[in-house]
Scaffold this motif. Structure first.
Motif, PDB file in Angstrom:
ATOM      1  N   SER A 147      11.398  21.227   7.252  1.00  0.00           N
ATOM      2  CA  SER A 147      10.242  20.355   7.021  1.00  0.00           C
ATOM      3  C   SER A 147      10.451  19.461   5.802  1.00  0.00           C
ATOM      4  N   ILE A 148      11.513  19.727   5.041  1.00  0.00           N
ATOM      5  CA  ILE A 148      11.810  18.958   3.830  1.00  0.00           C
ATOM      6  C   ILE A 148      12.795  17.848   4.170  1.00  0.00           C
ATOM      7  N   PRO A 149      12.558  16.612   3.725  1.00  0.00           N
ATOM      8  CA  PRO A 149      13.477  15.501   4.009  1.00  0.00           C
ATOM      9  C   PRO A 149      14.902  15.784   3.551  1.00  0.00           C
ATOM     10  N   ALA A 150      15.860  15.179   4.243  1.00  0.00           N
ATOM     11  CA  ALA A 150      17.279  15.440   3.987  1.00  0.00           C
ATOM     12  C   ALA A 150      17.691  15.135   2.551  1.00  0.00           C
ATOM     13  N   ASP A 151      17.150  14.060   1.969  1.00  0.00           N
ATOM     14  CA  ASP A 151      17.550  13.706   0.610  1.00  0.00           C
ATOM     15  C   ASP A 151      17.100  14.772  -0.385  1.00  0.00           C
ATOM     16  N   LEU A 152      15.927  15.343  -0.157  1.00  0.00           N
ATOM     17  CA  LEU A 152      15.439  16.392  -1.043  1.00  0.00           C
ATOM     18  C   LEU A 152      16.213  17.692  -0.817  1.00  0.00           C
ATOM     19  N   GLN A 153      16.617  17.935   0.420  1.00  0.00           N
ATOM     20  CA  GLN A 153      17.430  19.118   0.711  1.00  0.00           C
ATOM     21  C   GLN A 153      18.734  19.055  -0.087  1.00  0.00           C
ATOM     22  N   LYS A 154      19.372  17.886  -0.080  1.00  0.00           N
ATOM     23  CA  LYS A 154      20.637  17.729  -0.806  1.00  0.00           C
ATOM     24  C   LYS A 154      20.446  17.945  -2.301  1.00  0.00           C
TER      25      LYS A 154
ATOM     26  N   GLU B 253      12.191  18.919 -11.511  1.00  0.00           N
ATOM     27  CA  GLU B 253      12.623  17.743 -12.265  1.00  0.00           C
ATOM     28  C   GLU B 253      13.524  16.838 -11.421  1.00  0.00           C
ATOM     29  N   ALA B 254      14.482  17.433 -10.720  1.00  0.00           N
ATOM     30  CA  ALA B 254      15.446  16.660  -9.937  1.00  0.00           C
ATOM     31  C   ALA B 254      14.807  15.943  -8.753  1.00  0.00           C
ATOM     32  N   THR B 255      13.696  16.487  -8.248  1.00  0.00           N
ATOM     33  CA  THR B 255      13.016  15.871  -7.100  1.00  0.00           C
ATOM     34  C   THR B 255      11.796  15.059  -7.546  1.00  0.00           C
ATOM     35  N   ASN B 256      11.687  14.831  -8.856  1.00  0.00           N
ATOM     36  CA  ASN B 256      10.549  14.080  -9.401  1.00  0.00           C
ATOM     37  C   ASN B 256       9.202  14.678  -8.983  1.00  0.00           C
ATOM     38  N   GLY B 257       9.171  15.990  -8.979  1.00  0.00           N
ATOM     39  CA  GLY B 257       7.923  16.684  -8.686  1.00  0.00           C
ATOM     40  C   GLY B 257       7.600  16.840  -7.214  1.00  0.00           C
ATOM     41  N   GLN B 258       8.508  16.426  -6.335  1.00  0.00           N
ATOM     42  CA  GLN B 258       8.222  16.513  -4.903  1.00  0.00           C
ATOM     43  C   GLN B 258       8.440  17.915  -4.328  1.00  0.00           C
ATOM     44  N   VAL B 259       9.233  18.726  -5.023  1.00  0.00           N
ATOM     45  CA  VAL B 259       9.452  20.104  -4.579  1.00  0.00           C
ATOM     46  C   VAL B 259       9.082  21.040  -5.721  1.00  0.00           C
ATOM     47  N   LYS B 260       8.141  21.907  -5.448  1.00  0.00           N
ATOM     48  CA  LYS B 260       7.683  22.876  -6.450  1.00  0.00           C
ATOM     49  C   LYS B 260       7.898  24.282  -5.908  1.00  0.00           C
ATOM     50  N   ILE B 261       8.512  25.127  -6.724  1.00  0.00           N
ATOM     51  CA  ILE B 261       8.789  26.502  -6.316  1.00  0.00           C
ATOM     52  C   ILE B 261       7.983  27.450  -7.197  1.00  0.00           C
ATOM     53  N   GLN B 262       7.196  28.277  -6.555  1.00  0.00           N
ATOM     54  CA  GLN B 262       6.434  29.301  -7.268  1.00  0.00           C
ATOM     55  C   GLN B 262       7.043  30.647  -6.934  1.00  0.00           C
TER      56      GLN B 262
ATOM     57  N   SER C 128       0.818  -1.209   0.000  1.00  0.00           N
ATOM     58  CA  SER C 128       0.000   0.000   0.000  1.00  0.00           C
ATOM     59  C   SER C 128       0.856   1.265   0.000  1.00  0.00           C
ATOM     60  N   GLY C 129       2.041   1.225   0.674  1.00  0.00           N
ATOM     61  CA  GLY C 129       2.918   2.378   0.713  1.00  0.00           C
ATOM     62  C   GLY C 129       3.434   2.749  -0.658  1.00  0.00           C
ATOM     63  N   ALA C 130       3.611   1.768  -1.539  1.00  0.00           N
ATOM     64  CA  ALA C 130       4.168   2.021  -2.854  1.00  0.00           C
ATOM     65  C   ALA C 130       3.214   2.787  -3.742  1.00  0.00           C
ATOM     66  N   VAL C 131       1.953   2.653  -3.493  1.00  0.00           N
ATOM     67  CA  VAL C 131       0.985   3.313  -4.370  1.00  0.00           C
ATOM     68  C   VAL C 131       0.509   4.655  -3.787  1.00  0.00           C
ATOM     69  N   GLN C 132       0.936   4.948  -2.557  1.00  0.00           N
ATOM     70  CA  GLN C 132       0.568   6.224  -1.970  1.00  0.00           C
ATOM     71  C   GLN C 132       1.344   7.340  -2.657  1.00  0.00           C
ATOM     72  N   PRO C 133       0.711   8.436  -3.024  1.00  0.00           N
ATOM     73  CA  PRO C 133       1.432   9.534  -3.674  1.00  0.00           C
ATOM     74  C   PRO C 133       2.464  10.146  -2.734  1.00  0.00           C
ATOM     75  N   ALA C 134       3.628  10.517  -3.297  1.00  0.00           N
ATOM     76  CA  ALA C 134       4.692  11.119  -2.495  1.00  0.00           C
ATOM     77  C   ALA C 134       4.273  12.517  -2.043  1.00  0.00           C
ATOM     78  N   THR C 135       4.761  12.906  -0.875  1.00  0.00           N
ATOM     79  CA  THR C 135       4.458  14.238  -0.353  1.00  0.00           C
ATOM     80  C   THR C 135       5.075  15.307  -1.246  1.00  0.00           C
ATOM     81  N   VAL C 136       4.315  16.331  -1.555  1.00  0.00           N
ATOM     82  CA  VAL C 136       4.788  17.434  -2.383  1.00  0.00           C
ATOM     83  C   VAL C 136       5.011  18.651  -1.489  1.00  0.00           C
ATOM     84  N   TYR C 137       6.182  19.259  -1.631  1.00  0.00           N
ATOM     85  CA  TYR C 137       6.532  20.438  -0.839  1.00  0.00           C
ATOM     86  C   TYR C 137       6.476  21.670  -1.743  1.00  0.00           C
ATOM     87  N   ASN C 138       5.569  22.558  -1.443  1.00  0.00           N
ATOM     88  CA  ASN C 138       5.380  23.779  -2.237  1.00  0.00           C
ATOM     89  C   ASN C 138       6.042  24.961  -1.544  1.00  0.00           C
TER      90      ASN C 138
END
Length: 363
Positions: A261-268, A68-77, A28-38
């Motif tokens: 609030s953003i995971p370490a891997d996404l921060q890097k 693109e690098a975060t596969n859509g998990q981080v969006k900057i407006q 079930s975890g695999a099909v859950q959408p990843a958290t998006v950070y705006n």
């Protein structure tokens, strides 16, 4: 009662049913959408005029590459012209979450005295040197620490054009500015203006053109590319090099609350993209300045290059601003010491320094 055969079928059915239920839980975890950070970026400047300049790279291109690098998990407006908050309230907006990021330059010398280091007259010898100071000496660390105390951190630096004299009268020597009505830009320049003998004129950024046209001001110190983009070439026919601040340094801040609030891997990943963009801004800014100065020349604007003797006089005249800045805090004093030592080392060992002098100093 079930027959033996029916019992076997029933057991197999129950087994497969249980296996299916288990699989649902396991996967079930695999099909859950990843958290998006705006993230909302407040940009103090108007939109870029080209699709390659530093301002464009640090807004649209940066946002695209991060997504693109975060596969859509981080969006900057991004929001131009300080739409999210006035410039003076920028730090407060970051603390309150009105904005998550801030793209601009130092405007809070009273709150973050260390941030004024980028406005020290004649502290840098071009974009490469400025980036070296901020990334490879302790100056950058002290700069970032000062902002962390205010709840933000520096994510990226980027150079704007060189802050040059744009004037209605030629400035070939320090004596030429005496008595001039010069637009006042930064608080730490007050003592320098007094030393030069100029009359400081308070003029808003958007009102510079009219002030120069009407003679309310004789000159301004502003980024070189604005001789074209702000149409200063229509009211001023002289520019003087080297730049007072070469280059004007801009940067992107991010709220620590949002960042944490953003995971370490996404921060890097974000940091990696930021450093890539940072490197690309140097040639982009150099191109913008080069093309603007060429257009200005075609419109009759004369570029004056100071002699080495006059350059040294202008540098000496600015020392009160350095002393005033150093007195603001122990960290400011340390920054001044580091920069003075670094300039000496840079000029002795780096070919970029020789190229800078050959480019901007009159022989």
């Amino acid at each position: 009662m079930y027959s033996k055969k029916e019992g076997i079928i029933m057991k197999k059915t129950l087994f497969f049913f249980a296996a299916a239920i288990l699989a649902m839980f396991v996967f079930s975890g695999a099909v859950q959408p990843a958290t998006v950070y705006n993230l909302k970026m407040n940009v103090i400047y108007p939109p870029s005029i080209t699709d390659w300049e530093a301002k464009y790279l640090t807004t649209k291109v940066f946002a695209q590459r991060v997504e693109e690098a975060t596969n859509g998990q981080v969006k900057i407006q991004y929001f131009f012209n300080s739409q999210l908050s006035p410039v003076a309230q920028g730090l407060s907006a970051l603390k309150k979450g009105v904005a998550d990021m801030w793209n601009g330059s130092s405007t809070w010398g009273g709150t973050v005295p260390e941030s004024d280091v980028i406005w020290l007259p004649y502290a840098f010898r071009g974009p490469e040197h400025a980036m070296h100071v901020m990334r490879e000496t302790e100056v950058g660390k002290l700069f970032d620490e000062a902002y962390r105390k205010q709840g933000s951190r520096v994510l990226m630096y980027w150079p704007s054009g060189g802050m040059i004299f744009i004037s209605k009268k030629p400035i070939k020597a320090l004596e030429d500015v005496r008595g001039m009505k010069l637009r006042f830009s930064y608080a730490i320049w007050k003592s320098w203006y007094q030393r030069m003998g100029v009359s400081p004129i308070n003029v808003a950024v958007a009102e510079q053109y009219e002030a120069l046209m009407r003679g309310t001001a004789d000159a301004t110190i502003y980024p070189d590319y604005t001789i074209d983009t702000y149409k200063f070439s229509e009211v001023c026919k002289y520019i003087t090099e080297p730049a007072v601040v070469d280059p004007g340094m801009c940067y992107i801040l991010v709220s620590l609350d949002k960042w944490n609030s953003i995971p370490a891997d996404l921060q890097k990943t974000i940091e990696k993209v930021a450093l890539e963009i940072e490197k690309e801004t140097i040639p982009a800014t150099e191109r913008l300045s080069r093309e603007a100065l060429q257009k200005a020349s075609e419109k009759g604007v004369q570029m004056i290059k100071l002699t080495r003797t006059e350059f040294e006089k202008f540098k000496d005249s600015a020392m009160p601003a350095w002393e005033e800045f150093a007195a603001k805090s122990p960290e400011c004093a340390k920054m001044v010491k580091i920069i003075k030592e670094d300039i000496q080392q840079w000029e002795k060992t780096r070919p970029e320094s020789k190229q800078w002098y050959e480019k901007w100093i009159s022989k």
